[in-house]
Scaffold this motif. Sequence first.
Motif, PDB file in Angstrom:
ATOM      1  N   TYR A  45       0.850  -1.193   0.000  1.00 52.13           N
ATOM      2  CA  TYR A  45       0.000   0.000   0.000  1.00 52.13           C
ATOM      3  C   TYR A  45       0.881   1.236   0.000  1.00 52.13           C
ATOM      4  O   TYR A  45       2.075   1.181   0.298  1.00 52.13           O
ATOM      5  N   VAL A  46       0.280   2.366  -0.380  1.00 53.61           N
ATOM      6  CA  VAL A  46       1.014   3.612  -0.516  1.00 53.61           C
ATOM      7  C   VAL A  46       0.218   4.732   0.150  1.00 53.61           C
ATOM      8  O   VAL A  46      -0.968   4.901  -0.117  1.00 53.61           O
ATOM      9  N   ARG A  47       0.892   5.477   1.027  1.00 48.85           N
ATOM     10  CA  ARG A  47       0.303   6.680   1.621  1.00 48.85           C
ATOM     11  C   ARG A  47       0.979   7.941   1.103  1.00 48.85           C
ATOM     12  O   ARG A  47       0.355   8.992   1.016  1.00 48.85           O
ATOM     13  N   LEU A  48       2.269   7.814   0.784  1.00 47.06           N
ATOM     14  CA  LEU A  48       3.043   8.913   0.218  1.00 47.06           C
ATOM     15  C   LEU A  48       3.635   8.461  -1.102  1.00 47.06           C
ATOM     16  O   LEU A  48       4.020   7.296  -1.258  1.00 47.06           O
ATOM     17  N   ALA A  49       3.700   9.364  -2.051  1.00 46.19           N
ATOM     18  CA  ALA A  49       4.272   9.030  -3.357  1.00 46.19           C
ATOM     19  C   ALA A  49       5.685   8.495  -3.192  1.00 46.19           C
ATOM     20  O   ALA A  49       6.479   9.033  -2.405  1.00 46.19           O
TER      21      ALA A  49
ATOM     22  N   SER B  64     -13.854  -0.512   1.512  1.00 46.00           N
ATOM     23  CA  SER B  64     -13.563  -0.140   2.897  1.00 46.00           C
ATOM     24  C   SER B  64     -12.100   0.249   3.010  1.00 46.00           C
ATOM     25  O   SER B  64     -11.265  -0.184   2.210  1.00 46.00           O
ATOM     26  N   GLU B  65     -11.798   1.071   4.008  1.00 47.57           N
ATOM     27  CA  GLU B  65     -10.443   1.602   4.161  1.00 47.57           C
ATOM     28  C   GLU B  65      -9.588   0.687   5.031  1.00 47.57           C
ATOM     29  O   GLU B  65      -9.076   1.090   6.082  1.00 47.57           O
ATOM     30  N   ASP B  66      -9.452  -0.553   4.627  1.00 42.34           N
ATOM     31  CA  ASP B  66      -8.667  -1.532   5.363  1.00 42.34           C
ATOM     32  C   ASP B  66      -8.099  -2.543   4.379  1.00 42.34           C
ATOM     33  O   ASP B  66      -8.431  -2.504   3.185  1.00 42.34           O
ATOM     34  N   PRO B  67      -7.233  -3.445   4.823  1.00 39.43           N
ATOM     35  CA  PRO B  67      -6.642  -4.413   3.898  1.00 39.43           C
ATOM     36  C   PRO B  67      -7.679  -5.260   3.154  1.00 39.43           C
ATOM     37  O   PRO B  67      -7.498  -5.548   1.972  1.00 39.43           O
ATOM     38  N   TYR B  68      -8.761  -5.657   3.846  1.00 36.19           N
ATOM     39  CA  TYR B  68      -9.743  -6.498   3.166  1.00 36.19           C
ATOM     40  C   TYR B  68     -10.436  -5.730   2.042  1.00 36.19           C
ATOM     41  O   TYR B  68     -10.711  -6.288   0.979  1.00 36.19           O
ATOM     42  N   GLY B  69     -10.714  -4.443   2.280  1.00 35.20           N
ATOM     43  CA  GLY B  69     -11.277  -3.640   1.203  1.00 35.20           C
ATOM     44  C   GLY B  69     -10.350  -3.590   0.011  1.00 35.20           C
ATOM     45  O   GLY B  69     -10.788  -3.621  -1.143  1.00 35.20           O
ATOM     46  N   GLY B  70      -9.036  -3.527   0.280  1.00 35.90           N
ATOM     47  CA  GLY B  70      -8.065  -3.552  -0.799  1.00 35.90           C
ATOM     48  C   GLY B  70      -8.042  -4.877  -1.536  1.00 35.90           C
ATOM     49  O   GLY B  70      -7.888  -4.921  -2.760  1.00 35.90           O
TER      50      GLY B  70
ATOM     51  N   LEU C  90       0.829  -3.332  -8.123  1.00 36.75           N
ATOM     52  CA  LEU C  90      -0.454  -3.778  -7.572  1.00 36.75           C
ATOM     53  C   LEU C  90      -0.468  -3.295  -6.129  1.00 36.75           C
ATOM     54  O   LEU C  90       0.077  -3.939  -5.234  1.00 36.75           O
ATOM     55  N   GLN C  91      -1.098  -2.149  -5.894  1.00 42.87           N
ATOM     56  CA  GLN C  91      -0.993  -1.494  -4.595  1.00 42.87           C
ATOM     57  C   GLN C  91      -2.278  -0.756  -4.248  1.00 42.87           C
ATOM     58  O   GLN C  91      -2.986  -0.265  -5.124  1.00 42.87           O
ATOM     59  N   GLN C  92      -2.564  -0.707  -2.959  1.00 42.00           N
ATOM     60  CA  GLN C  92      -3.698   0.069  -2.467  1.00 42.00           C
ATOM     61  C   GLN C  92      -3.190   1.472  -2.152  1.00 42.00           C
ATOM     62  O   GLN C  92      -2.239   1.649  -1.383  1.00 42.00           O
ATOM     63  N   GLU C  93      -3.830   2.472  -2.743  1.00 45.73           N
ATOM     64  CA  GLU C  93      -3.363   3.845  -2.625  1.00 45.73           C
ATOM     65  C   GLU C  93      -4.313   4.644  -1.739  1.00 45.73           C
ATOM     66  O   GLU C  93      -5.521   4.726  -2.011  1.00 45.73           O
ATOM     67  N   PHE C  94      -3.773   5.251  -0.700  1.00 45.05           N
ATOM     68  CA  PHE C  94      -4.551   6.036   0.254  1.00 45.05           C
ATOM     69  C   PHE C  94      -4.353   7.537   0.028  1.00 45.05           C
ATOM     70  O   PHE C  94      -4.297   8.315   0.970  1.00 45.05           O
ATOM     71  N   PHE C  95      -4.261   7.933  -1.234  1.00 44.18           N
ATOM     72  CA  PHE C  95      -4.080   9.345  -1.540  1.00 44.18           C
ATOM     73  C   PHE C  95      -5.369  10.140  -1.348  1.00 44.18           C
ATOM     74  O   PHE C  95      -5.341  11.342  -1.116  1.00 44.18           O
ATOM     75  N   LYS C  96      -6.515   9.469  -1.473  1.00 42.04           N
ATOM     76  CA  LYS C  96      -7.813  10.113  -1.324  1.00 42.04           C
ATOM     77  C   LYS C  96      -8.797   9.088  -0.777  1.00 42.04           C
ATOM     78  O   LYS C  96      -8.477   7.900  -0.655  1.00 42.04           O
ATOM     79  N   SER C  97      -9.987   9.566  -0.432  1.00 39.07           N
ATOM     80  CA  SER C  97     -11.019   8.673   0.086  1.00 39.07           C
ATOM     81  C   SER C  97     -12.176   8.586  -0.931  1.00 39.07           C
ATOM     82  O   SER C  97     -12.659   9.615  -1.410  1.00 39.07           O
ATOM     83  N   PRO C  98     -12.614   7.395  -1.295  1.00 39.66           N
ATOM     84  CA  PRO C  98     -12.089   6.109  -0.822  1.00 39.66           C
ATOM     85  C   PRO C  98     -10.735   5.788  -1.455  1.00 39.66           C
ATOM     86  O   PRO C  98     -10.398   6.312  -2.521  1.00 39.66           O
ATOM     87  N   SER C  99      -9.999   4.933  -0.780  1.00 37.99           N
ATOM     88  CA  SER C  99      -8.736   4.471  -1.352  1.00 37.99           C
ATOM     89  C   SER C  99      -9.032   3.629  -2.582  1.00 37.99           C
ATOM     90  O   SER C  99     -10.177   3.200  -2.798  1.00 37.99           O
TER      91      SER C  99
END
Length: 237
Positions: free
Chosen positions: A87-91, A188-194, A147-156
């Motif tokens: 997953y990615v929170r920052l570029a 959802s904003e969790d690993p399972y949502g990803g 292949l990554q979950q990106e948390f740059f905005k909501s929803p991820s």
Amino acid sequence: MIFQSIATSYLRYLFGLSTVCLLSSCSVLTANKVDHISVYSLGNAQPTTEPERQENSIDTLRNPETPTIILSMPRAAAGFETKQIAYVRLAFQLEYFSLNQWIAPPSAMLLPLMSHALERTGDFNAVLQSPSRASGQLRLDLEIIRLQQEFFKSPSQVHFTLRAHLIDTASRRVIAWQEFDAAVAAPSEDPYGGVVAANQVVRLLVEQVADFCVRTQQQQSQLKAPQQVSFPTPEKH
């Protein structure tokens, strides 16, 4: 002196017993603190239905020139060749969930999904997975770019990029290549949502790659087909 010796021995016994109990309780507490790791897969490929199998067999008999395609084991770019879920929170900063992981590296799980997608098209005589003793006219090489979950905005969202090369095995020439890219919002904003979003986006791009292979194969067949040459009809005098 005798009573003092007995008392001392008894005290030592009690001290040893309490130490054993204390260590046992500590080990139990430590065992209870072991975190559970959740393991996920990229959804099972939908098997080809019986009517589809029958229709595909008829198509193959009608066109004996239908090629056989071989699937190489997909590769993955650095950072994605692991069972860890990225997953990615920052570029430019790749992180991994500590208590959630894939059952196998995504590249390994991609192989049967791609195989089933190509089989469902009915445009290939056979779809083989490498390594195989059989030979084929075409080979498909795949590489997971991300292949990554990106948390740059909501929803991820889960971002999936896949590169495909279709190769003529006789000449070892790349006859077509394309990079496929898509993102699907996580429920959802969790690993399972990803994981749910990853299954959706992987299925989407796998179907696009299958269509790409079919279109390329049809174009190659048209190029190899003998061209009918027409001559002008002589004028009558």
